[in-house]
Scaffold this motif. Sequence first.
Motif, PDB file in Angstrom:
ATOM      1  N   TYR A   1     -13.921   8.957  -8.609  1.00 62.98           N
ATOM      2  CA  TYR A   1     -13.726   7.605  -9.172  1.00 62.98           C
ATOM      3  C   TYR A   1     -13.910   7.633 -10.691  1.00 62.98           C
ATOM      4  CZ  TYR A   1     -13.771   5.827  -4.409  1.00 62.98           C
ATOM      5  OH  TYR A   1     -13.462   5.592  -3.093  1.00 62.98           O
ATOM      6  N   GLY A   2     -14.943   8.338 -11.132  1.00 65.54           N
ATOM      7  CA  GLY A   2     -15.192   8.425 -12.574  1.00 65.54           C
ATOM      8  C   GLY A   2     -14.066   9.163 -13.285  1.00 65.54           C
ATOM      9  N   VAL A   3     -13.590  10.258 -12.671  1.00 71.73           N
ATOM     10  CA  VAL A   3     -12.504  11.034 -13.301  1.00 71.73           C
ATOM     11  C   VAL A   3     -11.238  10.170 -13.378  1.00 71.73           C
ATOM     12  CG1 VAL A   3     -10.995  13.054 -13.012  1.00 71.73           C
ATOM     13  CG2 VAL A   3     -13.465  13.286 -12.698  1.00 71.73           C
ATOM     14  N   GLU A   4     -10.952   9.395 -12.325  1.00 69.58           N
ATOM     15  CA  GLU A   4      -9.780   8.499 -12.374  1.00 69.58           C
ATOM     16  C   GLU A   4      -9.950   7.452 -13.479  1.00 69.58           C
ATOM     17  OE1 GLU A   4      -9.333   6.997  -8.366  1.00 69.58           O
ATOM     18  OE2 GLU A   4      -9.039   9.053  -7.636  1.00 69.58           O
ATOM     19  N   GLU A   5     -11.168   6.943 -13.624  1.00 70.30           N
ATOM     20  CA  GLU A   5     -11.427   5.952 -14.682  1.00 70.30           C
ATOM     21  C   GLU A   5     -11.202   6.566 -16.065  1.00 70.30           C
ATOM     22  OE1 GLU A   5     -15.377   4.214 -14.521  1.00 70.30           O
ATOM     23  OE2 GLU A   5     -15.259   3.670 -16.635  1.00 70.30           O
TER      24      GLU A   5
ATOM     25  N   ILE B   1     -19.372   9.671 -18.836  1.00 70.02           N
ATOM     26  CA  ILE B   1     -19.449   8.874 -17.596  1.00 70.02           C
ATOM     27  C   ILE B   1     -20.529   9.483 -16.719  1.00 70.02           C
ATOM     28  CG2 ILE B   1     -18.230   8.456 -15.409  1.00 70.02           C
ATOM     29  CD1 ILE B   1     -15.743   7.795 -16.924  1.00 70.02           C
ATOM     30  N   LEU B   2     -21.497   8.664 -16.308  1.00 66.78           N
ATOM     31  CA  LEU B   2     -22.482   9.133 -15.334  1.00 66.78           C
ATOM     32  C   LEU B   2     -21.878   8.855 -13.958  1.00 66.78           C
ATOM     33  CD1 LEU B   2     -25.861   7.863 -16.873  1.00 66.78           C
ATOM     34  CD2 LEU B   2     -24.452   9.836 -17.478  1.00 66.78           C
ATOM     35  N   PRO B   3     -21.529   9.922 -13.220  1.00 69.71           N
ATOM     36  CA  PRO B   3     -20.724   9.722 -12.018  1.00 69.71           C
ATOM     37  C   PRO B   3     -21.404   8.889 -10.926  1.00 69.71           C
ATOM     38  CG  PRO B   3     -21.246  12.064 -12.323  1.00 69.71           C
ATOM     39  CD  PRO B   3     -21.714  11.343 -13.540  1.00 69.71           C
ATOM     40  N   ASP B   4     -22.748   8.828 -10.919  1.00 68.83           N
ATOM     41  CA  ASP B   4     -23.456   7.990  -9.924  1.00 68.83           C
ATOM     42  C   ASP B   4     -23.097   6.517 -10.065  1.00 68.83           C
ATOM     43  OD1 ASP B   4     -24.823  10.202  -9.171  1.00 68.83           O
ATOM     44  OD2 ASP B   4     -26.797   9.513  -9.834  1.00 68.83           O
ATOM     45  N   ASP B   5     -22.812   6.096 -11.307  1.00 73.47           N
ATOM     46  CA  ASP B   5     -22.459   4.696 -11.557  1.00 73.47           C
ATOM     47  C   ASP B   5     -20.946   4.553 -11.409  1.00 73.47           C
ATOM     48  OD1 ASP B   5     -25.037   3.830 -12.120  1.00 73.47           O
ATOM     49  OD2 ASP B   5     -24.847   4.132 -14.273  1.00 73.47           O
ATOM     50  N   VAL B   6     -20.507   4.137 -10.220  1.00 77.37           N
ATOM     51  CA  VAL B   6     -19.069   3.920 -10.004  1.00 77.37           C
ATOM     52  C   VAL B   6     -18.740   2.515 -10.513  1.00 77.37           C
ATOM     53  CG1 VAL B   6     -17.258   3.662  -8.249  1.00 77.37           C
ATOM     54  CG2 VAL B   6     -18.934   5.523  -8.069  1.00 77.37           C
ATOM     55  N   MET B   7     -17.758   2.442 -11.398  1.00 70.62           N
ATOM     56  CA  MET B   7     -17.408   1.157 -12.013  1.00 70.62           C
ATOM     57  C   MET B   7     -16.052   0.689 -11.517  1.00 70.62           C
ATOM     58  SD  MET B   7     -19.765   0.226 -14.159  1.00 70.62           S
ATOM     59  CE  MET B   7     -20.953   0.729 -15.407  1.00 70.62           C
ATOM     60  N   ILE B   8     -16.028  -0.502 -10.969  1.00 76.77           N
ATOM     61  CA  ILE B   8     -14.760  -1.095 -10.559  1.00 76.77           C
ATOM     62  C   ILE B   8     -14.439  -2.159 -11.610  1.00 76.77           C
ATOM     63  CG2 ILE B   8     -13.515  -2.251  -8.680  1.00 76.77           C
ATOM     64  CD1 ILE B   8     -14.753   0.497  -7.913  1.00 76.77           C
TER      65      ILE B   8
END
Length: 292
Positions: free
Chosen positions: A48-52, A137-144
Amino acid sequence: MNVLSLNMKAPVTKCLFPAAGLGTRFLPATKETPKEMLPLVDRPIIAYGVEEAVASGCADVIIITGRTKRSMEDYFDRSWELEAMLRQRGKDDLLAIVRNVSEGKKIVFARQPEPLGLGHAVNCGEPFCRNDFFGVILPDDVMIGEPPVLSQLIAVHDRLGGSVIALEEVSQQDTSRYGIVAAESVGEGVYRIHDLVEKPGPQNAPSRLAIMGRYILSPSIFPMIEQVQPGAGGEIQLTDAIRLLSDREPVWGVVYSGTRLDCGTQSGWLYANVRMAMKDPVLRKVIENAIS
Ligand code: G1P
């Protein structure tokens, strides 16, 4: 303040992911599997982070890993045998899904040899980012969020120059879970940051504005990280390095728009899975059946 030696505005095209943590909150699941590879519905958390990052214009991705993290490298690599098999069987939809994992981005991996803290992890990316402003990006924090949260920070960097941190207001009793900033509003959810404290108790917190897993950092952060001493939890804290940076260069905070799903704890990860699954009509039925 020496803000003239470095161009304070530059295109942000790189994003660094600290992903070397031991994942102790998820043991025994994370004994040999990285916590970043735990699934969030249909893909690993880190995807999710990489896509962001890619959606925000950062197709150059640097992932800081450690021991037991090799499956992340395999995940983002091409999978020739799987692709050939799916092509042969005419499974074009699955083939597209698999190809999409590695396409459109360049990913490099660097190791953090010892878990000495977030600041130390970021410093392991110095050879790749020493000349450029870069995202973290801290990957634990998934941002929508729409637009993607990292791109909201890049927009502030493009407008004002300097470093930018994502902020969210938290309750007084939660300040000890986050980095907290002292800041002055400059309008439209943007703040000039004057001070930062990592995980202060409610009495010592300079505000209720907390740092949330997204940063645009100046390359001047690296010499600052070299200077900081172990701080909260005995670790080299990124927050302490940004504090030093804020004495020399502009550091902004932006209250992002979007939803944060904290996948760093078992309960947060479970909540995130349910919340994301509820958006899919088929999976929503599965959840409704399970709780009825
Ligand atoms: C890290 C940062 C902290 C930030 C938090 C956001 O802490 O050090 O400043 O508020 O991420 O998730 P950690 O959660 O790794 O302890």
